[in-house]
Design a protein around this motif. Structure first.
Motif, short mmCIF file in Angstrom:
data_model
loop_
_atom_site.label_atom_id
_atom_site.label_comp_id
_atom_site.label_asym_id
_atom_site.label_seq_id
_atom_site.Cartn_x
_atom_site.Cartn_y
_atom_site.Cartn_z
N PRO A 1 0.82 -1.23 0.00
CA PRO A 1 0.00 0.00 0.00
C PRO A 1 0.85 1.27 0.00
O PRO A 1 0.54 2.25 -0.69
CB PRO A 1 -0.82 -0.10 1.29
N LEU A 2 1.95 1.23 0.75
CA LEU A 2 2.83 2.40 0.78
C LEU A 2 3.50 2.60 -0.58
O LEU A 2 3.67 3.74 -1.04
CB LEU A 2 3.88 2.23 1.89
N ALA A 3 3.87 1.53 -1.25
CA ALA A 3 4.50 1.62 -2.56
C ALA A 3 3.52 2.20 -3.58
O ALA A 3 3.89 3.05 -4.40
CB ALA A 3 4.98 0.25 -3.02
N LEU A 4 2.29 1.78 -3.54
CA LEU A 4 1.29 2.32 -4.48
C LEU A 4 0.99 3.78 -4.17
O LEU A 4 0.80 4.59 -5.09
CB LEU A 4 0.02 1.48 -4.43
N LEU A 5 0.97 4.13 -2.89
CA LEU A 5 0.76 5.53 -2.52
C LEU A 5 1.92 6.40 -3.03
O LEU A 5 1.71 7.49 -3.56
CB LEU A 5 0.64 5.65 -1.00
N ALA A 6 3.14 5.89 -2.89
CA ALA A 6 4.31 6.62 -3.39
C ALA A 6 4.24 6.76 -4.91
O ALA A 6 4.59 7.81 -5.46
CB ALA A 6 5.59 5.91 -2.98
N LEU A 7 3.79 5.73 -5.59
CA LEU A 7 3.67 5.77 -7.04
C LEU A 7 2.65 6.82 -7.49
O LEU A 7 2.85 7.51 -8.49
CB LEU A 7 3.28 4.39 -7.55
N VAL A 8 1.58 6.97 -6.74
CA VAL A 8 0.53 7.94 -7.09
C VAL A 8 0.96 9.36 -6.71
O VAL A 8 0.71 10.31 -7.46
CB VAL A 8 -0.80 7.56 -6.39
N LEU A 9 1.62 9.52 -5.56
CA LEU A 9 1.96 10.86 -5.07
C LEU A 9 3.19 11.47 -5.74
O LEU A 9 3.36 12.67 -5.72
CB LEU A 9 2.15 10.83 -3.56
N TYR A 10 4.07 10.63 -6.31
CA TYR A 10 5.31 11.15 -6.88
C TYR A 10 5.07 12.21 -7.96
O TYR A 10 5.69 13.29 -7.91
CB TYR A 10 6.17 10.00 -7.43
N PRO A 11 4.19 11.99 -8.93
CA PRO A 11 3.97 13.05 -9.94
C PRO A 11 3.37 14.33 -9.35
O PRO A 11 3.69 15.43 -9.80
CB PRO A 11 2.99 12.41 -10.93
N ILE A 12 2.54 14.17 -8.33
CA ILE A 12 1.94 15.36 -7.70
C ILE A 12 3.00 16.17 -6.98
O ILE A 12 3.06 17.40 -7.12
CB ILE A 12 0.81 14.92 -6.75
N VAL A 13 3.87 15.50 -6.25
CA VAL A 13 4.96 16.19 -5.55
C VAL A 13 5.91 16.84 -6.55
O VAL A 13 6.37 17.96 -6.35
CB VAL A 13 5.70 15.21 -4.62
N TRP A 14 6.18 16.15 -7.65
CA TRP A 14 7.06 16.70 -8.69
C TRP A 14 6.45 17.98 -9.27
O TRP A 14 7.16 18.97 -9.47
CB TRP A 14 7.28 15.66 -9.78
N LEU A 15 5.16 17.96 -9.53
CA LEU A 15 4.50 19.15 -10.07
C LEU A 15 4.49 20.30 -9.07
O LEU A 15 4.63 21.47 -9.45
CB LEU A 15 3.07 18.82 -10.49
#
Length: 65
Positions: free
Chosen positions: A16-30
């Motif tokens: 679950p943490l890995a999937l959360l990181a996968l989803v949040l990474y583009p948002i944090v990058w933006l």
């Protein structure tokens, strides 16, 4: 490549943490993008000011050196 392997390791141990990181990474990058652009602009302005202020010293050193 190392980042991908670490993500796979995280996926194995805590998916679950890995999937959360996968989803949040583009948002944090933006969200970080404007700050990176500001940093590049400030660095360029400071380099220009440094070049302008050091110009007389370079001219004197070139004449006597």
């Amino acid at each position: 490549m190392l980042t991908f392997l670490l993500w796979l390791l995280l996926l194995i141990f805590c998916w679950p943490l890995a999937l959360l990181a996968l989803v949040l990474y583009p948002i944090v990058w933006l969200l970080a993008l404007p700050f990176r652009l500001i940093g590049i602009s400030v660095e360029a302005v400071l380099s220009l000011l440094r070049a302008i202020l050091m110009l007389p010293a370079r001219a004197l050193r070139g004449r006597h050196g």
